[in-house]
Design a protein around this motif. Structure first.
Motif, PDB file in Angstrom:
ATOM      1  N   TYR A  95       0.836  -1.200   0.000  1.00 50.34           N
ATOM      2  CA  TYR A  95       0.000   0.000   0.000  1.00 50.34           C
ATOM      3  C   TYR A  95       0.870   1.249   0.000  1.00 50.34           C
ATOM      4  N   GLU A  96       1.957   1.191   0.743  1.00 49.68           N
ATOM      5  CA  GLU A  96       2.869   2.335   0.797  1.00 49.68           C
ATOM      6  C   GLU A  96       3.403   2.655  -0.606  1.00 49.68           C
ATOM      7  N   ASN A  97       3.736   1.632  -1.366  1.00 47.89           N
ATOM      8  CA  ASN A  97       4.259   1.859  -2.711  1.00 47.89           C
ATOM      9  C   ASN A  97       3.181   2.371  -3.664  1.00 47.89           C
ATOM     10  N   LEU A  98       1.940   1.930  -3.487  1.00 45.25           N
ATOM     11  CA  LEU A  98       0.848   2.494  -4.294  1.00 45.25           C
ATOM     12  C   LEU A  98       0.704   3.983  -4.004  1.00 45.25           C
ATOM     13  N   ILE A  99       0.798   4.346  -2.742  1.00 46.46           N
ATOM     14  CA  ILE A  99       0.691   5.754  -2.355  1.00 46.46           C
ATOM     15  C   ILE A  99       1.870   6.550  -2.905  1.00 46.46           C
ATOM     16  N   LYS A 100       3.064   5.961  -2.873  1.00 47.20           N
ATOM     17  CA  LYS A 100       4.238   6.628  -3.461  1.00 47.20           C
ATOM     18  C   LYS A 100       4.011   6.916  -4.943  1.00 47.20           C
ATOM     19  N   ILE A 101       3.465   5.951  -5.653  1.00 44.82           N
ATOM     20  CA  ILE A 101       3.194   6.141  -7.086  1.00 44.82           C
ATOM     21  C   ILE A 101       2.182   7.262  -7.271  1.00 44.82           C
ATOM     22  N   ILE A 102       1.113   7.243  -6.507  1.00 44.03           N
ATOM     23  CA  ILE A 102       0.075   8.272  -6.630  1.00 44.03           C
ATOM     24  C   ILE A 102       0.656   9.653  -6.362  1.00 44.03           C
ATOM     25  N   LYS A 103       1.396   9.785  -5.273  1.00 49.62           N
ATOM     26  CA  LYS A 103       1.943  11.089  -4.903  1.00 49.62           C
ATOM     27  C   LYS A 103       2.994  11.572  -5.912  1.00 49.62           C
ATOM     28  N   THR A 104       3.845  10.667  -6.358  1.00 50.93           N
ATOM     29  CA  THR A 104       4.909  11.026  -7.299  1.00 50.93           C
ATOM     30  C   THR A 104       4.338  11.416  -8.654  1.00 50.93           C
ATOM     31  N   THR A 105       3.455  10.605  -9.188  1.00 52.97           N
ATOM     32  CA  THR A 105       2.901  10.889 -10.517  1.00 52.97           C
ATOM     33  C   THR A 105       2.040  12.146 -10.491  1.00 52.97           C
ATOM     34  N   ASN A 111       3.468  19.519 -11.923  1.00 48.97           N
ATOM     35  CA  ASN A 111       4.588  20.390 -12.308  1.00 48.97           C
ATOM     36  C   ASN A 111       4.616  20.627 -13.809  1.00 48.97           C
ATOM     37  N   ARG A 112       4.301  19.596 -14.583  1.00 45.55           N
ATOM     38  CA  ARG A 112       4.250  19.764 -16.042  1.00 45.55           C
ATOM     39  C   ARG A 112       3.161  20.762 -16.432  1.00 45.55           C
ATOM     40  N   LEU A 113       2.002  20.602 -15.833  1.00 47.22           N
ATOM     41  CA  LEU A 113       0.892  21.503 -16.158  1.00 47.22           C
ATOM     42  C   LEU A 113       1.218  22.946 -15.774  1.00 47.22           C
ATOM     43  N   LEU A 114       1.866  23.137 -14.646  1.00 42.39           N
ATOM     44  CA  LEU A 114       2.254  24.481 -14.211  1.00 42.39           C
ATOM     45  C   LEU A 114       3.270  25.115 -15.166  1.00 42.39           C
ATOM     46  N   ASN A 115       4.019  24.270 -15.865  1.00 43.43           N
ATOM     47  CA  ASN A 115       5.008  24.749 -16.839  1.00 43.43           C
ATOM     48  C   ASN A 115       4.485  24.674 -18.271  1.00 43.43           C
ATOM     49  N   ASN A 116       3.164  24.628 -18.402  1.00 48.90           N
ATOM     50  CA  ASN A 116       2.494  24.597 -19.717  1.00 48.90           C
ATOM     51  C   ASN A 116       2.955  23.439 -20.600  1.00 48.90           C
ATOM     52  N   LYS A 117       3.175  22.287 -19.984  1.00 44.48           N
ATOM     53  CA  LYS A 117       3.548  21.092 -20.727  1.00 44.48           C
ATOM     54  C   LYS A 117       2.429  20.064 -20.597  1.00 44.48           C
ATOM     55  N   LYS A 118       2.420  19.109 -21.516  1.00 41.29           N
ATOM     56  CA  LYS A 118       1.439  18.030 -21.441  1.00 41.29           C
ATOM     57  C   LYS A 118       1.841  17.064 -20.328  1.00 41.29           C
ATOM     58  N   ILE A 119       0.834  16.422 -19.758  1.00 40.33           N
ATOM     59  CA  ILE A 119       1.148  15.431 -18.732  1.00 40.33           C
ATOM     60  C   ILE A 119       1.761  14.198 -19.384  1.00 40.33           C
ATOM     61  N   SER A 120       2.526  13.478 -18.608  1.00 38.92           N
ATOM     62  CA  SER A 120       3.187  12.266 -19.090  1.00 38.92           C
ATOM     63  C   SER A 120       2.179  11.127 -19.164  1.00 38.92           C
ATOM     64  N   GLU A 121       2.156  10.451 -20.299  1.00 42.66           N
ATOM     65  CA  GLU A 121       1.244   9.314 -20.458  1.00 42.66           C
ATOM     66  C   GLU A 121       1.598   8.195 -19.475  1.00 42.66           C
ATOM     67  N   LYS A 122       2.887   7.940 -19.279  1.00 38.14           N
ATOM     68  CA  LYS A 122       3.310   6.898 -18.328  1.00 38.14           C
ATOM     69  C   LYS A 122       2.882   7.257 -16.906  1.00 38.14           C
ATOM     70  N   ASP A 123       3.137   8.498 -16.515  1.00 39.59           N
ATOM     71  CA  ASP A 123       2.747   8.925 -15.175  1.00 39.59           C
ATOM     72  C   ASP A 123       1.234   8.814 -15.006  1.00 39.59           C
ATOM     73  N   ASP A 124       0.495   9.243 -16.005  1.00 36.39           N
ATOM     74  CA  ASP A 124      -0.959   9.198 -15.934  1.00 36.39           C
ATOM     75  C   ASP A 124      -1.468   7.753 -15.837  1.00 36.39           C
ATOM     76  N   THR A 125      -0.882   6.862 -16.605  1.00 38.27           N
ATOM     77  CA  THR A 125      -1.286   5.449 -16.591  1.00 38.27           C
ATOM     78  C   THR A 125      -1.049   4.826 -15.220  1.00 38.27           C
ATOM     79  N   TYR A 126       0.129   5.031 -14.657  1.00 40.68           N
ATOM     80  CA  TYR A 126       0.441   4.428 -13.363  1.00 40.68           C
ATOM     81  C   TYR A 126      -0.296   5.116 -12.218  1.00 40.68           C
ATOM     82  N   PHE A 127      -0.560   6.391 -12.361  1.00 44.54           N
ATOM     83  CA  PHE A 127      -1.381   7.118 -11.387  1.00 44.54           C
ATOM     84  C   PHE A 127      -2.766   6.470 -11.311  1.00 44.54           C
TER      85      PHE A 127
END
Length: 160
Positions: A95-105, A111-127
């Motif tokens: 569960y701790e690792n699932l939470i790490k993934i959620i928080k990290t992604t 941060n990408r959105l704040l810098n006017n970039k598209k979100i990462s597909e990999k990050d979004d998938t694992y999130f």
């Protein structure tokens, strides 16, 4: 041995036992994931592969939610190996690792959105995968919906 209508976790997915049947003199659970009624899985009752486990208790679920704020994001993430890192954490069944993934992604995509970039597909998938696995189980343990769990967690930590 579980009974019909019990909830279990099969690999990562929360499933409901629909029936118990014999196939070649061996008992099998007929299960389907709570978020996909079209998928039917037959798995041996003896669970020799270790794919089946109990749902969290209500107390364990509350303890996990309370621990979220203390769990850190993934440190020093390597862009080249980000997917390998996510897969390893996801397959640890922690569960701790699932939470790490959620928080990290979430943090990386925000941060990408704040810098006017598209979100990462990999990050979004694992999130989405980590959220699904964690929130579905917490929802069953706490007798609510995964959407209510998600909203509760967001509101709880927004105010802290």
């Amino acid at each position: 041995m579980y009974k019909i209508n019990d909830y279990i976790v099969y690999r990562h997915d929360v499933c409901k036992i629909k029936e118990i049947k014999k196939i070649k003199d061996k008992d099998y659970y007929v299960i389907n994931p709570i978020d996909d009624n079209t998928l039917i899985i037959n798995t041996p009752v003896d669970n020799k592969m270790g794919y089946i486990r109990d749902i969290l208790s209500k107390e364990e679920a509350k303890r996990i939610i309370d621990s979220i704020k203390d769990i850190k994001t993934i440190e020093n993430i390597n862009e080249k190996n980000v997917e390998i890192t996510y897969k390893e954490l996801l397959n640890s069944y922690s569960y701790e690792n699932l939470i790490k993934i959620i928080k990290t992604t979430y943090e990386r995509n925000n941060n990408r959105l704040l810098n006017n970039k598209k979100i990462s597909e990999k990050d979004d998938t694992y999130f989405k995968l980590a959220e699904k696995y964690l929130y579905n189980e917490l929802a069953i343990s706490l007798n609510t919906t995964s959407e209510e769990i998600k909203n509760y967690i967001i509101n709880k930590f927004k105010n802290e």
